[in-house]
Motif scaffolding. Sequence first.
Motif, mmCIF file in Angstrom:
data_model
loop_
_atom_site.group_PDB
_atom_site.id
_atom_site.type_symbol
_atom_site.label_atom_id
_atom_site.label_comp_id
_atom_site.label_asym_id
_atom_site.label_seq_id
_atom_site.Cartn_x
_atom_site.Cartn_y
_atom_site.Cartn_z
ATOM 1 N N TYR A 213 9.931 -13.396 12.081
ATOM 2 C CA TYR A 213 9.222 -12.555 12.859
ATOM 3 C C TYR A 213 8.133 -13.115 13.651
ATOM 4 C CZ TYR A 213 6.090 -8.661 14.555
ATOM 5 O OH TYR A 213 5.099 -8.077 15.062
ATOM 6 N N SER A 214 7.916 -13.009 15.017
ATOM 7 C CA SER A 214 6.901 -14.039 15.587
ATOM 8 C C SER A 214 5.918 -12.937 16.303
ATOM 9 C CB SER A 214 7.521 -14.876 16.723
ATOM 10 O OG SER A 214 8.437 -13.917 17.572
ATOM 11 N N GLY A 215 6.037 -11.713 16.155
ATOM 12 C CA GLY A 215 5.138 -10.719 16.681
ATOM 13 C C GLY A 215 3.871 -10.712 15.945
ATOM 14 N N GLN A 216 3.228 -9.596 16.670
ATOM 15 C CA GLN A 216 1.555 -9.525 15.990
ATOM 16 C C GLN A 216 1.577 -9.027 14.566
ATOM 17 O OE1 GLN A 216 -0.672 -7.086 18.818
ATOM 18 N NE2 GLN A 216 -2.579 -7.310 17.487
ATOM 19 N N LYS A 217 0.627 -9.350 14.037
ATOM 20 C CA LYS A 217 0.393 -9.052 12.341
ATOM 21 C C LYS A 217 -0.938 -8.640 12.210
ATOM 22 C CE LYS A 217 3.928 -12.354 10.891
ATOM 23 N NZ LYS A 217 4.057 -13.599 10.039
ATOM 24 N N SER A 218 -1.162 -7.859 11.321
ATOM 25 C CA SER A 218 -2.613 -7.197 10.773
ATOM 26 C C SER A 218 -2.637 -7.742 9.232
ATOM 27 C CB SER A 218 -2.784 -6.022 10.983
ATOM 28 O OG SER A 218 -2.869 -5.507 12.205
ATOM 29 N N SER A 219 -3.578 -8.512 9.122
ATOM 30 C CA SER A 219 -4.100 -9.064 7.920
ATOM 31 C C SER A 219 -4.909 -8.208 7.004
ATOM 32 C CB SER A 219 -4.627 -10.367 7.731
ATOM 33 O OG SER A 219 -5.162 -11.106 6.495
ATOM 34 N N PHE A 220 -4.597 -7.966 5.637
ATOM 35 C CA PHE A 220 -5.355 -7.223 4.884
ATOM 36 C C PHE A 220 -5.318 -8.047 3.123
ATOM 37 C CE2 PHE A 220 -3.329 -4.378 7.727
ATOM 38 C CZ PHE A 220 -4.182 -3.123 8.119
ATOM 39 N N PRO A 221 -6.354 -7.624 2.696
ATOM 40 C CA PRO A 221 -6.793 -8.066 1.286
ATOM 41 C C PRO A 221 -5.859 -7.230 0.462
ATOM 42 C CG PRO A 221 -8.670 -6.582 1.898
ATOM 43 C CD PRO A 221 -7.748 -7.026 3.111
ATOM 44 N N CYS A 222 -5.708 -7.704 -0.832
ATOM 45 C CA CYS A 222 -5.040 -7.287 -1.826
ATOM 46 C C CYS A 222 -5.785 -6.075 -2.388
ATOM 47 C CB CYS A 222 -4.324 -8.273 -2.832
ATOM 48 S SG CYS A 222 -3.384 -9.554 -2.205
ATOM 49 N N LEU A 223 -6.084 -4.986 -1.794
ATOM 50 C CA LEU A 223 -6.775 -4.074 -2.525
ATOM 51 C C LEU A 223 -6.159 -3.096 -3.323
ATOM 52 C CD1 LEU A 223 -8.958 -2.869 0.786
ATOM 53 C CD2 LEU A 223 -9.635 -4.562 -1.044
ATOM 54 N N ASP A 224 -4.857 -3.251 -3.633
ATOM 55 C CA ASP A 224 -4.226 -2.218 -4.341
ATOM 56 C C ASP A 224 -3.609 -3.088 -5.666
ATOM 57 O OD1 ASP A 224 -3.918 0.085 -2.988
ATOM 58 O OD2 ASP A 224 -3.113 -1.219 -1.222
ATOM 59 N N PRO B 243 0.841 -1.112 -0.105
ATOM 60 C CA PRO B 243 -0.010 0.040 -0.033
ATOM 61 C C PRO B 243 0.983 1.261 0.004
ATOM 62 C CG PRO B 243 0.128 -0.700 2.196
ATOM 63 C CD PRO B 243 0.767 -1.770 1.326
ATOM 64 N N GLY B 244 1.932 1.199 -0.761
ATOM 65 C CA GLY B 244 2.811 2.492 -0.696
ATOM 66 C C GLY B 244 4.078 2.057 -1.417
ATOM 67 N N ASN B 245 4.894 3.111 -1.608
ATOM 68 C CA ASN B 245 6.267 2.913 -2.265
ATOM 69 C C ASN B 245 7.135 2.264 -1.315
ATOM 70 O OD1 ASN B 245 5.386 4.572 -4.514
ATOM 71 N ND2 ASN B 245 5.676 6.375 -3.364
ATOM 72 N N VAL B 246 7.918 1.420 -2.049
ATOM 73 C CA VAL B 246 8.741 0.271 -1.455
ATOM 74 C C VAL B 246 10.381 0.972 -1.425
ATOM 75 C CG1 VAL B 246 10.082 -2.022 -1.372
ATOM 76 C CG2 VAL B 246 7.636 -1.641 -1.985
ATOM 77 N N SER B 247 10.844 1.032 -0.191
ATOM 78 C CA SER B 247 12.167 1.506 -0.108
ATOM 79 C C SER B 247 13.267 0.349 -0.172
ATOM 80 C CB SER B 247 12.341 2.269 1.159
ATOM 81 O OG SER B 247 12.051 1.475 2.253
ATOM 82 N N GLN B 248 12.765 -0.937 0.569
ATOM 83 C CA GLN B 248 13.604 -2.105 0.342
ATOM 84 C C GLN B 248 12.901 -3.258 0.519
ATOM 85 O OE1 GLN B 248 16.721 -2.079 3.323
ATOM 86 N NE2 GLN B 248 17.801 -3.496 2.497
ATOM 87 N N ALA B 249 13.224 -4.518 -0.348
ATOM 88 C CA ALA B 249 12.465 -5.586 -0.195
ATOM 89 C C ALA B 249 13.563 -6.765 -0.066
ATOM 90 C CB ALA B 249 12.087 -5.988 -1.760
ATOM 91 N N ILE C 78 6.319 -2.017 7.838
ATOM 92 C CA ILE C 78 6.990 -3.398 7.426
ATOM 93 C C ILE C 78 5.770 -4.286 6.923
ATOM 94 C CG2 ILE C 78 8.294 -5.514 7.806
ATOM 95 C CD1 ILE C 78 9.978 -2.670 7.758
ATOM 96 N N TRP C 79 5.780 -4.704 5.847
ATOM 97 C CA TRP C 79 4.679 -5.531 5.137
ATOM 98 C C TRP C 79 5.242 -6.784 4.517
ATOM 99 C CZ3 TRP C 79 -0.555 -4.327 4.735
ATOM 100 C CH2 TRP C 79 -1.065 -3.120 5.154
ATOM 101 N N GLU C 80 4.507 -7.928 4.971
ATOM 102 C CA GLU C 80 4.731 -9.269 4.266
ATOM 103 C C GLU C 80 3.755 -9.519 3.058
ATOM 104 O OE1 GLU C 80 4.324 -12.466 7.200
ATOM 105 O OE2 GLU C 80 5.795 -11.828 8.655
ATOM 106 N N LEU C 81 4.340 -9.701 2.135
ATOM 107 C CA LEU C 81 3.430 -9.903 0.617
ATOM 108 C C LEU C 81 3.445 -11.477 0.199
ATOM 109 C CD1 LEU C 81 4.938 -6.890 -1.023
ATOM 110 C CD2 LEU C 81 2.799 -7.114 0.619
ATOM 111 N N THR C 82 2.278 -12.058 0.414
ATOM 112 C CA THR C 82 2.246 -13.433 -0.398
ATOM 113 C C THR C 82 1.217 -13.308 -1.463
ATOM 114 O OG1 THR C 82 -0.069 -13.848 0.933
ATOM 115 C CG2 THR C 82 2.102 -14.161 2.091
ATOM 116 N N SER C 83 1.066 -14.261 -2.177
ATOM 117 C CA SER C 83 0.262 -14.367 -3.321
ATOM 118 C C SER C 83 -0.958 -14.048 -3.417
ATOM 119 C CB SER C 83 0.278 -15.790 -4.002
ATOM 120 O OG SER C 83 -0.388 -16.673 -3.168
ATOM 121 N N CYS C 84 -1.738 -14.094 -2.236
ATOM 122 C CA CYS C 84 -3.006 -13.573 -2.101
ATOM 123 C C CYS C 84 -3.579 -12.803 -0.873
ATOM 124 C CB CYS C 84 -3.973 -14.843 -2.319
ATOM 125 S SG CYS C 84 -4.211 -15.610 -3.821
ATOM 126 N N GLN C 85 -2.592 -12.367 -0.028
ATOM 127 C CA GLN C 85 -2.850 -11.732 1.385
ATOM 128 C C GLN C 85 -1.700 -10.971 1.279
ATOM 129 O OE1 GLN C 85 -4.111 -14.871 4.200
ATOM 130 N NE2 GLN C 85 -5.940 -13.312 4.451
#
Length: 572
Positions: free
Chosen positions: A116-127, A55-61, A95-102
């Motif tokens: 990473y073992s901390g808390q994550k928030s899931s979002f659909p691929c709206l972009d 959901p934004g411009n990437v500075s590093q992958a 920081i975002w984790e990108l998978t094929s469908c989420q």
Amino acid sequence: MGSSNLEPIFDSVGHFGRYQIFLYFICAFQNISCGIHYLASVFLSVSPQHTCRPPGNVSQALFQDLSAWQLEDIWTQFSVGREDYILVQLQNGEIWELTSCQRFRRDGQSSLDYEYSGQKSSFPCLDGYIYDRSKWLSTVVTQWDLVCNREWFGRLIQPTFMFGVLLGAVIFGYLSDRAGRRLVLWATNTGVFLFGIAAAFTFDYYSFIVARFLLAISASGYLVVVFVYVTEFVGMKSRTWASIHLHSFFAFGTMVVALTGYFVRTWWIYQIVLSSVTVPFILCCWMLPETPFWLISGGKYEEAQKVIDMMAKWNRTRSCKLSELLSLDHDGSAGNKPSQAEKHTLSELFYDWSIGTRTLILWLIWFTGCLGFYTFSLNSVHLGGSEYLNLFLMGVVDIPAYVFVCLGMDRVGRRNILIFSLLSSAVTNGVIMVIPKEYHFWLVVATMAGKFFIGAAFGLIYLYTAELYPTIVRSLAVGSGSTVGRVGSIVAPLCIYLSSVWIFMPQLLVGTLALMSGGLTFLLPETLRRPLTVTWEETEKESSSGKLLSTTSNTVLENTAVRSSEDSSLNT
């Protein structure tokens, strides 16, 4: 006047002279275009590797322990599976984790660490999605994001096309008997060109499906009518070879798809290039005359005489006078004028227990032939190695398959060739299932063998079906069989998707059906050198008799395809 009474015309002007050869290759060339569109979706609907767009411009992958400054660079260096993810840091620090469908936002982390073992928030691929464009710059899948929860839209592209094929055969088969062969050839080929080009300029998925559906109706209508058209212009001595080898030009279409896919990697340009193959036929189709058979059936004797005179002039032979043939026909010397055609229902194909069993066996063979024919072709791009070469070879192998049928059916019999082809196809499917996937060369060889045998069976089943039924229901028998076959072609692309359940599921299904069909074919009678029957009583007598009588396979084509293009259409 019965069509069989016109055979003296060919004895006079020539069975396959220069004029017929000229018309044959004009018509056969357009079969290439039909073969192209039937399999164009192999590369049109390619679903490349993809991931959610952040959901934004990437500075590093980051992928595992390797990093890149641009997200697109990941595709050129790494193979990202469905269970893997790409880690990106946006310019705002998120920081975002990108998978094929989420995609998942890591809450409370600012450093770019893959684990990473901390808390994550899931979002659909709206972009939207980012696609691997290393092989294809764009496909219809990437154009309209036909992935993840919209993946089934992409999987419907080929089945909906094949449903149009089924509908087109019914519509134009009916129209060709009433409006004439030539008019339908003109109309269908104009449709093939216009709808093919229109598909390239569609503005959304639904308009693309509609354009392809209308394209399928037009292409199917052409294949139905061209078989009848060629049959009505070629004499008995050359009719079997000429009609069966129309399939060979369809196979050339498969090769053109493979070559075009290799050189053109943008789907709409690819579609335009493939549609342009129709242009030479459009420029030449005005030279096609109406067939003498259809003109005479409509009482247009003067026009029919002009066509016959033209044939004689081109072939440098002596013409014949229709008036003399017609007078013989009315006097009863050359046959009686047929009475009003009776309407026959599907129930007549189940005349008794024996005939009903025969019908069901033949329907199974038709279904297996079409299912196997398209399953081998569509699945060839998943065999490993070059998908373009694989598909090209699937087209090449069809040509010797049809030669094999023509040479073998009059020597060892129709049933024996059919049994051999079906059982051999079943065996090759079994062989494919035990070859390790990394041995893609042997997978391709085995698949070519399977396509050869199933193609031979499919090329023969039309003629064999026609010979097994009496005249009163012959067209109905072939028409019903070809309809069942088209259901198989609709199921074929869906069968390919079963490989996601088990990689060899398509081979298991086709191989099992081929084994069943080949075994059940032993229950059918041989028709080699046996005369065509007119009534059910004659059919029963011939089925139980071992006596071989004189006939030719050309007679079947004379009495089946010429009588009714609506019911006895030959459609790959």
